[in-house]
Design an enzyme around this catalytic site. Structure first.
Site, PDB file in Angstrom:
ATOM      1  N   CYS A   1       0.827  -1.233  -0.124  1.00  0.00           N
ATOM      2  CA  CYS A   1       0.000  -0.088   0.045  1.00  0.00           C
ATOM      3  C   CYS A   1       0.865   1.197   0.030  1.00  0.00           C
ATOM      4  CB  CYS A   1      -0.854   0.041   1.257  1.00  0.00           C
ATOM      5  SG  CYS A   1      -1.604   1.485   1.368  1.00  0.00           S
TER       6      CYS A   1
ATOM      7  N   CYS B   1      -0.718   4.037   2.473  1.00  0.00           N
ATOM      8  CA  CYS B   1      -0.545   4.067   3.847  1.00  0.00           C
ATOM      9  C   CYS B   1      -0.366   2.602   4.142  1.00  0.00           C
ATOM     10  CB  CYS B   1      -1.656   4.591   4.705  1.00  0.00           C
ATOM     11  SG  CYS B   1      -3.485   4.158   3.923  1.00  0.00           S
ATOM     12  N   SER B   2      -1.240   1.627   4.793  1.00  0.00           N
ATOM     13  CA  SER B   2      -1.173   0.443   4.926  1.00  0.00           C
ATOM     14  C   SER B   2      -2.284  -0.344   4.789  1.00  0.00           C
ATOM     15  CB  SER B   2      -0.677   0.249   6.305  1.00  0.00           C
ATOM     16  OG  SER B   2      -1.748   0.961   7.205  1.00  0.00           O
ATOM     17  N   CYS B   3      -3.261  -0.102   3.734  1.00  0.00           N
ATOM     18  CA  CYS B   3      -3.984  -0.825   3.272  1.00  0.00           C
ATOM     19  C   CYS B   3      -3.934  -2.361   3.008  1.00  0.00           C
ATOM     20  CB  CYS B   3      -4.977  -0.460   2.013  1.00  0.00           C
ATOM     21  SG  CYS B   3      -5.524   1.487   2.628  1.00  0.00           S
TER      22      CYS B   3
END
Lengths: 204, 110
Positions: free
Chosen positions: A108, A111-113
């Site tokens: 991602c 961000c951090s999906c």
């Protein structure tokens, strides 16, 4: 422990961000906007109940059952929901399959999906700038740092997750695992192999 | 360059406050305070800005950005004005410093 020091007889002072989080919690609880018990339940869920073992079951079934594999590749959200894996951050899941010609990796860059219902909360390295920035630019180098070297002829494709679409990699099934049952197959499927930074383990 | 190789299994959350801010955010999202795409958009903006001059790690750096994002959102919508957060943060600090080691820490008036 330092807090047993008689010169510091008070409770160990948490770091500044922890105090700010406590401040937010206090304010929101007083206003009735959150329920502390619900927060504990959320933490317990991701610490103890939801994790890569879920994704491993899905991959094992895909290896074992061609019909399920086809359904999964066609519409992963429906196929995994049928197995009971749904919920937060799992609204639209896409499964991509590794083959001798193509290795898939997931990132991602924003961000951090991440597909929470299948893999839980992402590891720290997935959230780091080092991974997020570099995997797109130099995926083979990143793979090498994870100890994975692919044949030259294998192409690498990197999938960028978003708030709307989450990816899960089906790693290649190891040779010699064809006759294993579902649980034994699932034991070969590591978290990293479902992100594409690892391979499935060989059966011992 | 940060070494990416993971050898030992990571704990899900490295610090208790990482878990707390995560749960707080998920809970507010579920009660409709903001949508997840909105959250991602704000959060990724903060991460990008903080990562301009150095490489952020996936631990404290990441959750500090997370905390900044949530504070911004809640200050904007009035649920937790900045001055109130600062005051409560100091109240908590005082409570820790005034609580004997081993006793549970509480804010006076709660």
């Amino acid at each position: 422990m330092p807090h047993d020091d008689p010169d510091h007889p008070h409770a160990l002072l948490p770091p500044d961000p922890a105090l700010r989080v406590k401040a937010l919690e206090t304010i929101l609880t007083r206003k009735g906007l959150i329920d502390p018990a619900a927060l504990d339940e959320i933490i317990d869920t991701y610490q103890n109940k939801i994790g890569p073992q879920n994704g491993a079951q899905v991959v094992a079934r895909a290896w074992h059952d061609p019909e399920f594999r086809a359904a999964l590749l066609q519409d992963a959200t429906v196929a995994v929901t049928d197995l009971g894996y749904f919920g937060r951050q799992g609204e639209h899941m896409v499964v991509v399959e590794n083959t001798p010609d193509l290795h898939n990796m997931v990132v991602c860059t924003l961000c951090s999906c991440y597909p929470w219902p299948l893999l839980g909360i992402p590891p720290a390295w997935y959230k780091s700038d080092a991974y997020r920035a570099r995997v797109v630019r130099e995926p083979r180098k990143v793979l090498a740092e994870f100890g994975v070297t692919l044949p030259e002829k294998t192409a690498v494709r990197v999938w960028d997750s978003t708030a709307e679409v989450r990816y899960l990699v089906i790693p290649m099934q190891p040779e010699g695992s064809k006759n294993l049952d579902l649980d034994a197959l699932a034991a070969l499927v590591t978290r990293d192999s479902m992100i594409g930074t690892g391979l499935a383990q060989e059966p011992s | 360059m940060t070494c990416l190789t993971a050898s030992a299994p990571d704990p899900v959350f490295r610090q208790p406050w990482h878990a707390q801010i995560f749960a707080l955010t998920v809970s507010l999202n579920e009660s409709g305070r903001f949508t997840w795409p909105d959250w991602v958009s704000r959060f990724s903006g903060v991460l990008a800005r903080r990562g301009l001059d150095r490489e952020l790690d996936g631990g404290d750096d990441y959750f500090n950005a997370w905390l900044e994002t949530l504070e911004l959102i809640l200050a904007e919508d009035g649920a937790a004005p900045q001055a109130e957060v600062d005051r409560l943060r100091d109240d908590w600090q005082r409570a820790y410093l005034n609580t004997p080691h081993g006793a549970s820490v509480r804010l006076s008036g709660l």
